[in-house]
Design a protein around this motif. Structure first.
Motif, PDB file in Angstrom:
ATOM      1  N   MET A   1      24.789  22.739 -20.585  1.00 12.12           N
ATOM      2  CA  MET A   1      25.221  21.339 -20.625  1.00 12.12           C
ATOM      3  C   MET A   1      26.197  21.149 -21.788  1.00 12.12           C
ATOM      4  O   MET A   1      25.908  21.555 -22.909  1.00 12.12           O
ATOM      5  N   SER A   2      27.367  20.591 -21.515  1.00 13.29           N
ATOM      6  CA  SER A   2      28.337  20.439 -22.598  1.00 13.29           C
ATOM      7  C   SER A   2      27.926  19.255 -23.481  1.00 13.29           C
ATOM      8  O   SER A   2      27.439  18.244 -22.997  1.00 13.29           O
ATOM      9  N   PRO A  33      34.261   7.374 -21.083  1.00 15.54           N
ATOM     10  CA  PRO A  33      33.718   6.168 -20.479  1.00 15.54           C
ATOM     11  C   PRO A  33      32.458   6.491 -19.681  1.00 15.54           C
ATOM     12  O   PRO A  33      32.163   7.663 -19.434  1.00 15.54           O
ATOM     13  N   PHE A  34      31.697   5.476 -19.301  1.00 21.00           N
ATOM     14  CA  PHE A  34      30.451   5.706 -18.563  1.00 21.00           C
ATOM     15  C   PHE A  34      30.183   4.511 -17.658  1.00 21.00           C
ATOM     16  O   PHE A  34      30.897   3.505 -17.720  1.00 21.00           O
ATOM     17  N   SER A  35      29.162   4.619 -16.837  1.00 24.10           N
ATOM     18  CA  SER A  35      28.789   3.514 -15.956  1.00 24.10           C
ATOM     19  C   SER A  35      27.480   2.903 -16.444  1.00 24.10           C
ATOM     20  O   SER A  35      26.661   3.588 -17.066  1.00 24.10           O
ATOM     21  N   HIS A  98      26.917  14.501 -22.565  1.00 27.57           N
ATOM     22  CA  HIS A  98      27.743  13.512 -21.868  1.00 27.57           C
ATOM     23  C   HIS A  98      26.809  12.526 -21.162  1.00 27.57           C
ATOM     24  O   HIS A  98      25.708  12.884 -20.780  1.00 27.57           O
ATOM     25  N   PRO A  99      27.251  11.287 -20.974  1.00 25.92           N
ATOM     26  CA  PRO A  99      26.402  10.321 -20.272  1.00 25.92           C
ATOM     27  C   PRO A  99      26.071  10.784 -18.846  1.00 25.92           C
ATOM     28  O   PRO A  99      26.913  11.369 -18.168  1.00 25.92           O
ATOM     29  N   VAL A 100      24.838  10.527 -18.450  1.00 30.19           N
ATOM     30  CA  VAL A 100      24.363  10.833 -17.099  1.00 30.19           C
ATOM     31  C   VAL A 100      23.780   9.543 -16.554  1.00 30.19           C
ATOM     32  O   VAL A 100      23.089   8.836 -17.282  1.00 30.19           O
ATOM     33  N   ASN A 101      24.046   9.240 -15.287  1.00 32.96           N
ATOM     34  CA  ASN A 101      23.484   8.010 -14.732  1.00 32.96           C
ATOM     35  C   ASN A 101      22.529   8.301 -13.585  1.00 32.96           C
ATOM     36  O   ASN A 101      22.949   8.687 -12.503  1.00 32.96           O
ATOM     37  N   SER A 104      21.714   3.959 -11.423  1.00 32.73           N
ATOM     38  CA  SER A 104      22.991   3.275 -11.200  1.00 32.73           C
ATOM     39  C   SER A 104      22.793   2.059 -10.303  1.00 32.73           C
ATOM     40  O   SER A 104      21.885   2.005  -9.475  1.00 32.73           O
ATOM     41  N   LYS A 107      26.491  -0.423  -5.402  1.00 28.67           N
ATOM     42  CA  LYS A 107      27.735  -1.196  -5.339  1.00 28.67           C
ATOM     43  C   LYS A 107      27.778  -2.105  -4.114  1.00 28.67           C
ATOM     44  O   LYS A 107      28.599  -2.997  -4.032  1.00 28.67           O
ATOM     45  N   LEU A 108      26.908  -1.868  -3.143  1.00 29.15           N
ATOM     46  CA  LEU A 108      26.941  -2.690  -1.933  1.00 29.15           C
ATOM     47  C   LEU A 108      25.847  -3.756  -1.909  1.00 29.15           C
ATOM     48  O   LEU A 108      25.693  -4.460  -0.919  1.00 29.15           O
ATOM     49  N   SER A 222      17.271  12.327 -17.081  1.00 33.49           N
ATOM     50  CA  SER A 222      17.410  13.736 -16.725  1.00 33.49           C
ATOM     51  C   SER A 222      16.537  14.529 -17.684  1.00 33.49           C
ATOM     52  O   SER A 222      16.582  14.334 -18.886  1.00 33.49           O
TER      53      SER A 222
END
Lengths: 317, 346
Positions: A1-2, A33-35, A98-101, A104, A107-108, A222
């Motif tokens: 994992m970076s 950026p991230f969500s 790094h961010p992991v989502n 989430s 979107k619908l 995670s």
């Protein structure tokens, strides 16, 4: 994992039990950026022990100057939150993923019901930014012990513009989940983050009311494939390799200079499969490659993600 | 690095050709003498200098002509681009990923200058200079995904992650191996893989999906896929089936070496940061059987793979009518030499 190297730019005591940390990249560059709903895993080196704790990002996803996390002191925990509270100070360097989502927003969805308990408010703080950006219909229901112990209430009141509903246990205020979830329009999604009894109550209530499974969300982190350290003996190479807690077995074998085949490094392709010759504690299978019966037999292991529960493992390599 | 961009066509007179350097770096997909579907996904890590894996998005001698071919296809059929409304954040994510990587990897061809949210993009090979506001689609001549997709080789699909699966909710698709964007838009992972033989029984689809649902920003992955195409044609779409499928009948013992192309797709997958969507890139490389035979090792291996290919795969890949000519033609190179593992040329 970076990983990303960050420095602690500010520490603020939000309540006696909750601290808020502002993290900036070590070289001053923008962070990725991230969500909304994303988390990072913070690695802490505490004299011989390594803690790796996941924390939700609670800043605005559009602000890439800094990441914000809040940590509640958990006395009963393995020690990561205590370390964050007692040892982490402004200027200190930390390593984060790094961010992991895994939490989430859909979107619908036609409407979003967000339910937070205590420190479980943090992922919703970034999600609200995403919801506001697309002018989505939402409600935030925030339960806590008392107003004195509640974090970020004023900030949220300002941000949510009438869509925030608070419930203080000390004033005998409770969320009536059945009432809340019974009358929502078709296409509503519900999200919960908080203490485990609250999460279970929301999931059960929604299911009993006939909510579709895909419309019910709870926060997941995670879990990096880490565990207890162990020794692996490579029978053909005739060497023994120490696998530390924070390293995968495959990484440890590679670091020892033994050529091991691998491809996906995520437990699906099957390329790194090793035959297990001996084990004193069984295998913790984290892969999606071996069948259930193969997993039970413990004759194979995928060293990219799986480990032994014991102290020693012998493989045919 | 200096590329000589070919002036060539992927339709009508089919003047497409590979230079010796392009053949040498061709992503030959067979490491073994036998082929079957597998989860052949690996990290999309920086590869050897000069290889197609050297950079995030490979730009090669076909770049200018391929982008021109794409614009022709889009003009004839605007339905090759589609994006559902909830994918706008993913569109900007895609534009940022592509511009950043291309400007970084090929500074002699592409430049990105940022002044807050006001960005300037320079594409020298295509003679494009645009200044726009990041996040404001009205400041670009196309939607951000189409704008950037037109300036890149290969096809791109944006996958939205929800309900424990992936939905193909946007795409720019002009060099496809006989599948339709118009048909697949909005479909889930299981739905769009429905026609592929064998993969369900092999458990390949479920495992690959679990892996992709966990795909992380900064850790992209890739795989190779392959088929065969008559003539170096990029647009082998179901929409234009009458224009290209008939060419299969032209294959015979004399024409097979020139007409039949091994078509290799370098498929890449990137998690996008703001939208949590995934970019699925499908980059097509074409080499005629004569090109392949430049390296006898490749010709021998291709012969063996084709000789014992499962009939279901021959049919699914649309090769049934001409497949025996391919095997017969390749047989002349195969002396039975034992080949070590690996897809490299001599």
């Amino acid at each position: 994992m970076s990983t990303i190297n960050v420095k602690v730019a500010a520490v603020e005591e939000v309540t006696p039990l909750i601290k808020h940390f502002r993290l900036e990249s070590e070289d001053g560059a923008d962070l990725p950026p991230f969500s909304g709903g994303s988390h990072i895993v913070v690695t802490m080196d505490a004299e011989g022990r390594t803690y790796r704790n996941p924390y939700s990002l609670m800043g605005s996803p559009s602000d890439t100057r800094a990441y914000h996390i809040s940590v509640r002191r958990q006395e009963s925990s393995r020690g990561g939150s205590v370390f964050m509270h007692e040892r982490v100070q402004v200027g200190m360097r930390l390593k984060i993923t790094h961010p992991v989502n895994l939490f989430s927003l859909s979107k619908l969805a036609h409407k979003h019901i967000l339910i937070a308990g205590g420190i479980g408010i943090t992922p919703f703080m970034s999600q609200i930014e995403d919801l506001k950006a697309v002018d989505a219909d939402y409600e935030l229901h925030y339960a806590f012990r008392s107003y004195e112990q509640a974090a970020f209430v004023n900030e949220l009141e300002e941000k949510c513009e009438g869509k925030l509903y608070c419930y203080a246990d000390s004033q005998n205020e409770r969320i009536d989940l059945t009432e809340l979830l019974r009358h929502q329009p078709l296409g509503t999604h519900v999200y919960v983050c908080g203490p485990s009894p609250m999460v279970v109550a929301v999931l059960e209530t929604a299911r009993n009311l006939g909510w579709p499974e895909n419309n019910i969300h709870h926060e997941e982190f995670s879990a990096p494939p880490v565990g207890e350290p162990f020794k692996v003996q490579l029978a053909r190479s005739g060497i023994e390799v120490e696998v530390p807690a924070e390293m995968s077995m495959l990484e440890a074998i590679e670091e020892a200079g033994v050529a091991a085949d691998s491809l996906c490094r995520g437990g699906v392709c099957g390329r790194c499969e090793l035959t297990v010759l001996e084990t004193d504690g069984g295998i913790q299978h984290h892969d999606h490659y071996l069948s259930d019966s193969e997993k039970v037999s413990c004759r194979s292991i995928m060293p990219c993600v799986s480990r032994t529960k014991g102290k020693r493992l012998v493989v045919d390599l | 690095m200096q590329l000589n961009f070919n002036d060539e066509s992927f339709r009508d007179d089919y003047s497409y050709k590979n230079s010796p350097e392009a053949i040498k770096r061709f992503p030959f997909p067979f490491s073994e003498d036998h082929y079957m579907y597998s989860v052949n996904i690996e990290p999309h890590a920086k590869g050897a200098k000069g290889s197609v894996y050297e950079y995030t998005f490979d730009v090669d001698e076909h770049y200018v002509s391929e982008c021109l071919d794409k614009s022709v296809t889009l003009e004839q059929d605007p339905g090759r681009y589609a994006a559902l409304p909830h994918m706008m954040t993913a569109q900007w994510d895609f534009l940022e990923l592509a511009m950043t990587a291309m400007a970084n990897d090929y500074p002699e061809y592409f430049t990105l200058t940022k002044n807050g949210n006001v960005w300037t993009w320079k594409n020298r090979p295509l003679e494009i200079i645009d200044t726009f506001t990041f996040g404001d689609a009205t400041t670009l001549p196309y939607e951000p995904f189409e704008y950037m997709g037109r300036q890149m080789q290969g096809d791109f699909v944006l996958l939205d992650q929800r309900d424990g699966t992936l939905y193909a909710d946007a795409g720019i698709v002009t060099s496809q191996a006989d599948w339709s964007l118009a048909f697949n838009t909005g479909m889930s992972w299981q739905e769009w893989h429905g026609p592929v033989p064998k993969v369900t029984e092999l458990g390949v689809l479920d495992r690959a999906l679990k892996y992709l649902l966990n795909l992380q920003v900064a850790n992209p992955v890739r795989r190779l896929n392959w088929t065969m195409t008559i003539n170096p044609r990029l647009d082998t779409s179901p929409e234009n089936y009458p224009l290209w499928a008939i060419d299969r009948k032209k294959v015979n013992d004399e024409t097979v070496g020139d007409l039949v192309n091994l078509r290799v797709e370098l498929q890449t997958l990137f998690r996008l940061p703001r939208s949590n969507a995934i970019v699925f890139g499908i980059r097509c490389y074409l080499a005629s059987l004569k090109d392949i035979a430049t390296y006898p090792r490749w010709a021998k291996r291709l012969h063996r793979v084709q000789k014992d290919l499962h009939p279901d795969l021959i049919e699914y890949k649309g090769m049934t009518t001409y497949h025996r000519y391919v095997i017969d033609w390749l047989a002349q190179f195969d002396d039975g030499e034992v080949l070590e593992y690996g897809a490299h040329p001599e």
